[in-house]
Every structure is written in structure tokens, then in C-alpha cells.
Motif scaffolding. Sequence first.
Motif, PDB file in Angstrom:
ATOM      1  N   THR A   1       1.228  15.690  -2.195  1.00 34.71           N
ATOM      2  CA  THR A   1       2.058  15.265  -1.244  1.00 34.71           C
ATOM      3  C   THR A   1       1.636  15.073   0.151  1.00 34.71           C
ATOM      4  O   THR A   1       1.836  14.066   0.845  1.00 34.71           O
ATOM      5  CB  THR A   1       3.436  16.216  -1.229  1.00 34.71           C
ATOM      6  OG1 THR A   1       4.027  16.296  -2.672  1.00 34.71           O
ATOM      7  CG2 THR A   1       4.368  15.783  -0.145  1.00 34.71           C
ATOM      8  N   LEU A   2       0.568  15.962   0.368  1.00 33.35           N
ATOM      9  CA  LEU A   2      -0.137  16.123   1.866  1.00 33.35           C
ATOM     10  C   LEU A   2      -0.949  14.735   1.981  1.00 33.35           C
ATOM     11  O   LEU A   2      -0.733  13.962   2.905  1.00 33.35           O
ATOM     12  CB  LEU A   2      -0.906  17.142   1.934  1.00 33.35           C
ATOM     13  CG  LEU A   2      -1.674  17.433   3.249  1.00 33.35           C
ATOM     14  CD1 LEU A   2      -0.779  17.253   4.368  1.00 33.35           C
ATOM     15  CD2 LEU A   2      -2.619  18.318   3.373  1.00 33.35           C
ATOM     16  N   SER A   3      -1.637  14.305   0.785  1.00 36.47           N
ATOM     17  CA  SER A   3      -2.361  13.148   0.794  1.00 36.47           C
ATOM     18  C   SER A   3      -1.570  11.983   0.991  1.00 36.47           C
ATOM     19  O   SER A   3      -1.921  11.066   1.585  1.00 36.47           O
ATOM     20  CB  SER A   3      -3.008  13.037  -0.540  1.00 36.47           C
ATOM     21  OG  SER A   3      -3.970  11.915  -0.508  1.00 36.47           O
ATOM     22  N   LYS A   4      -0.452  11.813   0.185  1.00 39.62           N
ATOM     23  CA  LYS A   4       0.601  10.760   0.337  1.00 39.62           C
ATOM     24  C   LYS A   4       1.043  10.787   1.947  1.00 39.62           C
ATOM     25  O   LYS A   4       1.066   9.678   2.312  1.00 39.62           O
ATOM     26  CB  LYS A   4       1.656  10.769  -0.431  1.00 39.62           C
ATOM     27  CG  LYS A   4       1.472  10.853  -1.972  1.00 39.62           C
ATOM     28  CD  LYS A   4       2.586  11.051  -2.967  1.00 39.62           C
ATOM     29  CE  LYS A   4       2.201  11.060  -4.245  1.00 39.62           C
ATOM     30  NZ  LYS A   4       3.448  11.204  -5.039  1.00 39.62           N
ATOM     31  N   VAL A   5       1.242  11.782   2.550  1.00 39.16           N
ATOM     32  CA  VAL A   5       1.852  11.830   3.770  1.00 39.16           C
ATOM     33  C   VAL A   5       0.895  11.123   4.832  1.00 39.16           C
ATOM     34  O   VAL A   5       1.072  10.331   5.546  1.00 39.16           O
ATOM     35  CB  VAL A   5       2.494  13.215   4.270  1.00 39.16           C
ATOM     36  CG1 VAL A   5       2.591  13.257   5.749  1.00 39.16           C
ATOM     37  CG2 VAL A   5       3.694  13.547   3.557  1.00 39.16           C
ATOM     38  N   LEU A   6      -0.256  11.660   4.757  1.00 40.23           N
ATOM     39  CA  LEU A   6      -1.375  11.574   5.473  1.00 40.23           C
ATOM     40  C   LEU A   6      -1.614  10.181   5.340  1.00 40.23           C
ATOM     41  O   LEU A   6      -1.837   9.433   6.431  1.00 40.23           O
ATOM     42  CB  LEU A   6      -2.636  12.390   5.437  1.00 40.23           C
ATOM     43  CG  LEU A   6      -2.582  13.742   5.886  1.00 40.23           C
ATOM     44  CD1 LEU A   6      -3.733  14.662   5.473  1.00 40.23           C
ATOM     45  CD2 LEU A   6      -2.122  13.874   7.117  1.00 40.23           C
ATOM     46  N   TRP A   7      -1.847   9.511   4.180  1.00 40.75           N
ATOM     47  CA  TRP A   7      -2.109   8.178   3.966  1.00 40.75           C
ATOM     48  C   TRP A   7      -1.214   7.204   4.661  1.00 40.75           C
ATOM     49  O   TRP A   7      -1.506   6.184   5.179  1.00 40.75           O
ATOM     50  CB  TRP A   7      -2.488   7.736   2.584  1.00 40.75           C
ATOM     51  CG  TRP A   7      -3.886   7.830   2.170  1.00 40.75           C
ATOM     52  CD1 TRP A   7      -4.343   9.051   1.362  1.00 40.75           C
ATOM     53  CD2 TRP A   7      -5.044   7.613   2.609  1.00 40.75           C
ATOM     54  NE1 TRP A   7      -5.569   8.959   1.053  1.00 40.75           N
ATOM     55  CE2 TRP A   7      -6.263   7.956   1.918  1.00 40.75           C
ATOM     56  CE3 TRP A   7      -5.509   6.380   3.561  1.00 40.75           C
ATOM     57  CZ2 TRP A   7      -7.509   7.603   2.193  1.00 40.75           C
ATOM     58  CZ3 TRP A   7      -6.729   6.013   3.794  1.00 40.75           C
ATOM     59  CH2 TRP A   7      -7.912   6.648   3.148  1.00 40.75           C
ATOM     60  N   THR A   8       0.032   7.483   4.393  1.00 40.84           N
ATOM     61  CA  THR A   8       1.353   6.646   4.950  1.00 40.84           C
ATOM     62  C   THR A   8       1.353   6.810   6.380  1.00 40.84           C
ATOM     63  O   THR A   8       1.556   5.572   7.049  1.00 40.84           O
ATOM     64  CB  THR A   8       2.450   7.116   4.328  1.00 40.84           C
ATOM     65  OG1 THR A   8       2.540   7.257   2.786  1.00 40.84           O
ATOM     66  CG2 THR A   8       3.916   6.503   4.627  1.00 40.84           C
ATOM     67  N   ILE A   9       0.993   7.893   7.046  1.00 40.43           N
ATOM     68  CA  ILE A   9       0.973   7.838   8.480  1.00 40.43           C
ATOM     69  C   ILE A   9      -0.214   6.953   8.998  1.00 40.43           C
ATOM     70  O   ILE A   9       0.272   6.276  10.116  1.00 40.43           O
ATOM     71  CB  ILE A   9       0.858   9.365   8.906  1.00 40.43           C
ATOM     72  CG1 ILE A   9       2.304  10.205   8.636  1.00 40.43           C
ATOM     73  CG2 ILE A   9       0.593   9.327  10.313  1.00 40.43           C
ATOM     74  CD1 ILE A   9       2.112  11.667   8.979  1.00 40.43           C
TER      75      ILE A   9
ATOM     76  N   ALA B   1       0.849  -1.245  -0.112  1.00 39.66           N
ATOM     77  CA  ALA B   1      -0.048   0.017   0.200  1.00 39.66           C
ATOM     78  C   ALA B   1       0.798   1.264   0.051  1.00 39.66           C
ATOM     79  O   ALA B   1       0.606   2.266  -0.855  1.00 39.66           O
ATOM     80  CB  ALA B   1      -1.020  -0.044   1.256  1.00 39.66           C
ATOM     81  N   ILE B   2       1.804   1.307   0.831  1.00 35.32           N
ATOM     82  CA  ILE B   2       2.614   2.593   1.065  1.00 35.32           C
ATOM     83  C   ILE B   2       3.634   2.803  -0.414  1.00 35.32           C
ATOM     84  O   ILE B   2       3.786   3.775  -0.881  1.00 35.32           O
ATOM     85  CB  ILE B   2       3.818   2.349   2.041  1.00 35.32           C
ATOM     86  CG1 ILE B   2       2.964   2.496   3.306  1.00 35.32           C
ATOM     87  CG2 ILE B   2       4.958   3.222   2.004  1.00 35.32           C
ATOM     88  CD1 ILE B   2       3.641   2.124   4.755  1.00 35.32           C
ATOM     89  N   VAL B   3       3.783   1.442  -1.279  1.00 36.46           N
ATOM     90  CA  VAL B   3       4.640   1.764  -2.359  1.00 36.46           C
ATOM     91  C   VAL B   3       3.577   2.311  -3.405  1.00 36.46           C
ATOM     92  O   VAL B   3       4.013   3.082  -4.213  1.00 36.46           O
ATOM     93  CB  VAL B   3       5.106   0.468  -2.887  1.00 36.46           C
ATOM     94  CG1 VAL B   3       5.540   0.377  -4.356  1.00 36.46           C
ATOM     95  CG2 VAL B   3       6.405   0.066  -1.894  1.00 36.46           C
ATOM     96  N   ASN B   4       2.228   1.784  -3.385  1.00 34.69           N
ATOM     97  CA  ASN B   4       1.396   2.241  -4.421  1.00 34.69           C
ATOM     98  C   ASN B   4       0.979   3.868  -4.006  1.00 34.69           C
ATOM     99  O   ASN B   4       0.825   4.504  -4.726  1.00 34.69           O
ATOM    100  CB  ASN B   4       0.074   1.473  -4.244  1.00 34.69           C
ATOM    101  CG  ASN B   4       0.146   0.259  -5.183  1.00 34.69           C
ATOM    102  OD1 ASN B   4       0.716   0.544  -6.445  1.00 34.69           O
ATOM    103  ND2 ASN B   4      -0.463  -0.707  -4.591  1.00 34.69           N
ATOM    104  N   ILE B   5       1.050   4.248  -2.701  1.00 31.10           N
ATOM    105  CA  ILE B   5       0.749   5.628  -2.331  1.00 31.10           C
ATOM    106  C   ILE B   5       1.626   6.452  -2.823  1.00 31.10           C
ATOM    107  O   ILE B   5       1.645   7.525  -3.492  1.00 31.10           O
ATOM    108  CB  ILE B   5       0.649   5.764  -0.797  1.00 31.10           C
ATOM    109  CG1 ILE B   5      -0.641   5.052  -0.182  1.00 31.10           C
ATOM    110  CG2 ILE B   5       0.699   7.146  -0.269  1.00 31.10           C
ATOM    111  CD1 ILE B   5      -0.739   4.776   1.151  1.00 31.10           C
ATOM    112  N   ILE B   6       2.919   6.287  -2.591  1.00 29.49           N
ATOM    113  CA  ILE B   6       4.146   7.013  -2.993  1.00 29.49           C
ATOM    114  C   ILE B   6       4.241   7.184  -4.426  1.00 29.49           C
ATOM    115  O   ILE B   6       4.474   8.210  -5.068  1.00 29.49           O
ATOM    116  CB  ILE B   6       5.451   6.386  -2.568  1.00 29.49           C
ATOM    117  CG1 ILE B   6       5.562   6.512  -0.949  1.00 29.49           C
ATOM    118  CG2 ILE B   6       6.724   6.920  -3.284  1.00 29.49           C
ATOM    119  CD1 ILE B   6       6.775   5.755  -0.098  1.00 29.49           C
TER     120      ILE B   6
END
Length: 61
Positions: A27-35, A16-21
Motif C-alpha cells: 500500500t505504501l508503494s502504491k501511495v508513493l507512486w500515485t502521489i 498508470a494510476i489504474v495499473n498501480i492500484i
Amino acid sequence: MEFIFGVVVLLLDIWAIVNIISSPTSTLSKVLWTIGIIVLPIIGFLAWFLFGPKSGSRSLA
């Protein structure tokens, strides 16, 4: 048995994190989903899978 479950959760979270990145979202959306996935691995993954940004390449098979 718990070990196998833990490994499966870890692999799904990494996927999931690889797909998010690699997604084209902000960038904000990526950071929030990863956290969210790091803090709450199972719930975060399920929330991302159900409600996260959709991409044409997302498939489990």
C-alpha cells in the motif's frame, strides 16, 4: 497542439494510476507512486514506467 499533449499526458497518467492500484505491491508503494504521478505528471509517469514494479500485464499495445 498543447491541448492534445495535455490530454495524452492525462490519459497516460490515469492508465498508470489504474495499473498501480491494481498491482500486488504494498500500500505504501502504491501511495508513493500515485502521489509522484499526481505531483509531477510527466516525470512521475516516466519514472514509474521505467523504475516502478514490473507486472506481466504491462504493455502499451
